[in-house]
Write an enzyme that holds these catalytic residues in place. Sequence first.
Site, short mmCIF file in Angstrom:
data_model
loop_
_atom_site.label_atom_id
_atom_site.label_comp_id
_atom_site.label_asym_id
_atom_site.label_seq_id
_atom_site.Cartn_x
_atom_site.Cartn_y
_atom_site.Cartn_z
CE LYS A 20 15.44 35.72 -15.31
NZ LYS A 20 14.45 34.95 -14.52
N GLY A 70 17.47 40.91 -6.26
CA GLY A 70 17.64 39.49 -5.97
C GLY A 70 18.77 39.28 -4.99
CB SER A 71 20.69 36.29 -4.15
OG SER A 71 21.11 35.91 -5.44
CB THR A 72 24.44 39.56 -2.06
OG1 THR A 72 23.56 40.42 -1.32
CG2 THR A 72 25.80 40.24 -2.13
CB VAL A 109 22.16 36.58 -8.74
CG1 VAL A 109 21.76 37.01 -10.15
CG2 VAL A 109 22.00 35.07 -8.60
N GLY A 110 23.71 39.34 -7.80
CA GLY A 110 24.04 40.76 -8.03
C GLY A 110 25.48 40.92 -8.52
CD GLU A 119 15.93 45.76 -3.06
OE1 GLU A 119 16.50 45.12 -2.15
OE2 GLU A 119 14.77 45.56 -3.42
O1 TXE Z 1 17.44 34.55 -6.03
P1 TXE Z 1 18.15 34.96 -7.38
P2 TXE Z 1 16.97 33.09 -5.56
C1 TXE Z 1 17.84 36.30 -1.73
C2 TXE Z 1 17.28 35.51 -0.57
C3 TXE Z 1 17.03 34.18 -1.17
C4 TXE Z 1 18.21 34.05 -2.09
C5 TXE Z 1 18.07 33.07 -3.20
O2 TXE Z 1 18.25 35.43 0.43
O3 TXE Z 1 17.03 33.17 -0.21
O4 TXE Z 1 18.33 35.34 -2.63
O5 TXE Z 1 16.92 33.32 -3.99
C6 TXE Z 1 17.66 35.80 -11.77
N1 TXE Z 1 22.08 36.22 -14.37
N2 TXE Z 1 16.84 37.10 -2.40
O6 TXE Z 1 18.03 32.10 -5.86
O7 TXE Z 1 18.78 33.77 -8.01
C7 TXE Z 1 16.57 34.82 -11.38
O8 TXE Z 1 16.12 34.10 -12.50
C8 TXE Z 1 20.98 36.97 -14.43
C9 TXE Z 1 16.72 38.45 -1.95
O9 TXE Z 1 15.62 32.84 -6.08
O10 TXE Z 1 19.00 36.13 -7.06
C10 TXE Z 1 15.54 35.76 -10.81
O11 TXE Z 1 14.79 36.38 -11.85
N3 TXE Z 1 19.89 36.74 -13.68
C11 TXE Z 1 15.88 39.26 -2.82
C12 TXE Z 1 16.39 36.81 -10.11
O12 TXE Z 1 17.69 36.69 -10.68
C13 TXE Z 1 19.91 35.71 -12.82
C14 TXE Z 1 14.80 38.65 -3.57
C15 TXE Z 1 16.52 36.64 -8.60
O13 TXE Z 1 16.91 35.35 -8.30
C16 TXE Z 1 21.04 34.87 -12.72
C17 TXE Z 1 15.05 37.29 -3.96
C18 TXE Z 1 22.16 35.17 -13.53
N4 TXE Z 1 23.29 34.44 -13.49
C19 TXE Z 1 16.03 36.55 -3.34
N5 TXE Z 1 20.78 33.92 -11.79
C20 TXE Z 1 15.60 40.67 -2.41
N6 TXE Z 1 16.60 41.52 -2.40
O14 TXE Z 1 14.48 41.03 -2.17
C21 TXE Z 1 19.53 34.15 -11.33
N7 TXE Z 1 18.99 35.21 -11.95
#
Ligand code: TXE
Length: 499
Positions: free
Chosen positions: A192, A245-247, A249-250, A268
């Site tokens: 995704k 992605g974000s911590t 959501v991690g 990551e």
């Molecule tokens: O990230 P999300 P967001 C950090 C950065 C940024 C913040 C928010 O600080 O400001 O995150 O960004 C999917 N179950 N990073 O909200 O939500 C989502 O659809 C499963 C750091 O955009 O973490 C997307 O595909 N998946 C980072 C992915 O997670 C879910 C890069 C990342 O989005 C989900 C991006 C769920 N419940 C943001 N909720 C890095 N490490 O490089 C969301 N997603």
Amino acid sequence: PSTFTHEFNAPAFKAKVSFNTGLFINGQFVDGSDNTTIDVINPTNGKVITSVSEGTPKDVDLAVDAAHAAFDTAWGLHTPGAQRSILMSKLVALMEKNADELAALEALDNGKTFNWARNIDVAGSIDCIRYYAGWADKITGQVQETTEDKLTYSRHEPIGVVGQIIPWNFPLLMMAWKIGPALACGNTVVLKPSEFTPLTAIRMCHLINEAGFPPGVVNVLTGYGNTTGNAISSHMRIEKVAFTGSTIVGRKIMEAAARSNLKNVTLELGGKSPNIIFDDADIEQAVNWAIFGIFWNHGQTCTAGSRIFVQEGIYDEFFKRFMEKTRSLKIGDPFAPDTFQGPQVSEIQFNRIMSYIESGKAAGAKVEIGGERHGSEGYFIKPTIFTNVDPSMKIVQEEIFGPVCVLIKFKDEEDVIKQANDTLYGLAAAVFTQDLNRALNTAHRLKAGTAWINCVNSFNSNVPFGGFKQSGIGRECGDYALTNYTAVKAVHVNLGHKM
Ligand code: TXE
């Protein structure tokens, strides 16, 4: 499914581009089961570029079915590594052929500049898939010596169907980092992309078909995180999930994995990386790298050097030059050849960053430059430097993910290492000095998965990448990533031992 059509008219890329934008399941582009769509927004002006199909949990089931069928018949143990390598190399050739188009799509969708997209995102993605194509026929187990009446060996088998959830800051590159090792090891994929930046992932599906991958080996579902993403991380028939992605959501991904089938998880996540500049650093180089460290990709880099520590003796000179260079950065149209910085990816991110800037101001930090939007349309934010900060401030502790840094003066090694490590993150760190001992000592004492010496934001496909502390679990890139995508089976063969 609907079709995306766009006429690019940039100096570096003039072409009409058109392709289907459905969910990619079993080698076909299809509508989502609810027939709903997601608008894709151009961050330079806030206007809709196109809309793409929205995946649902039911679509995830269909994709998982297709991925299992492909795994059981056409991939996994049914295709020798050499054959996987050939197909991956065909994909590489197609990515090279379409490199400018991929870069243009990334620039349009994400807002990063065409040049950076071409030279880093697309070039790096090609390099990554090529690197893992090279591994596909070199994945082997070991023979373990036990007793003479027994043969014992381990097999590195593919796991099966793997789920991959990626963000919007490096859409194509994160796809390459994810599918590269997964495919090389023989897994099938349900991926995704971010709902903000789906275009390059969809275009890649066309190239995957063109390369001749069996249907169902790669499935890509555009969709939202809490529906499609959650259906992947909690799926009972997905054996592994990889997430960037974000911590916050991690944590959700890990919880979903734990509650469902205890699938393997690699994460990551975010960072608040220190960039340390000692008195004896080559000042011009330190300034140039520090600029690249924080402002490249508009600060939307997980390893962004957002906390810049400068030693007392060099501070005033560094500050002066860093300000001058920051002032000279050109913000604007991602397709203009001299643009350094485009818009932030979305209105949500724009607002998030602006609220961090406001919190810094309210807490008494000083805005030396920037601190406001650029222009009147789109999501542009001026490169922003804060001084007068203290460790309790949100702008010092939290990941802002925008073109915003804090500049902090320090005394000596002990002082700076303590401050640099005072964060819940541990993704990356950088140190600038001409003294080899100091460089290595500092690099070794920083709690981070990557330590750069006299450079920042430097990546290679064969070098492991990942975080300490709350920046993640597991390593991507290099042969380290192969372990994420293989299941080790021990085989014991009795050569005559009687019971
Ligand atoms: O990230 P999300 P967001 C950090 C950065 C940024 C913040 C928010 O600080 O400001 O995150 O960004 C999917 N179950 N990073 O909200 O939500 C989502 O659809 C499963 C750091 O955009 O973490 C997307 O595909 N998946 C980072 C992915 O997670 C879910 C890069 C990342 O989005 C989900 C991006 C769920 N419940 C943001 N909720 C890095 N490490 O490089 C969301 N997603």
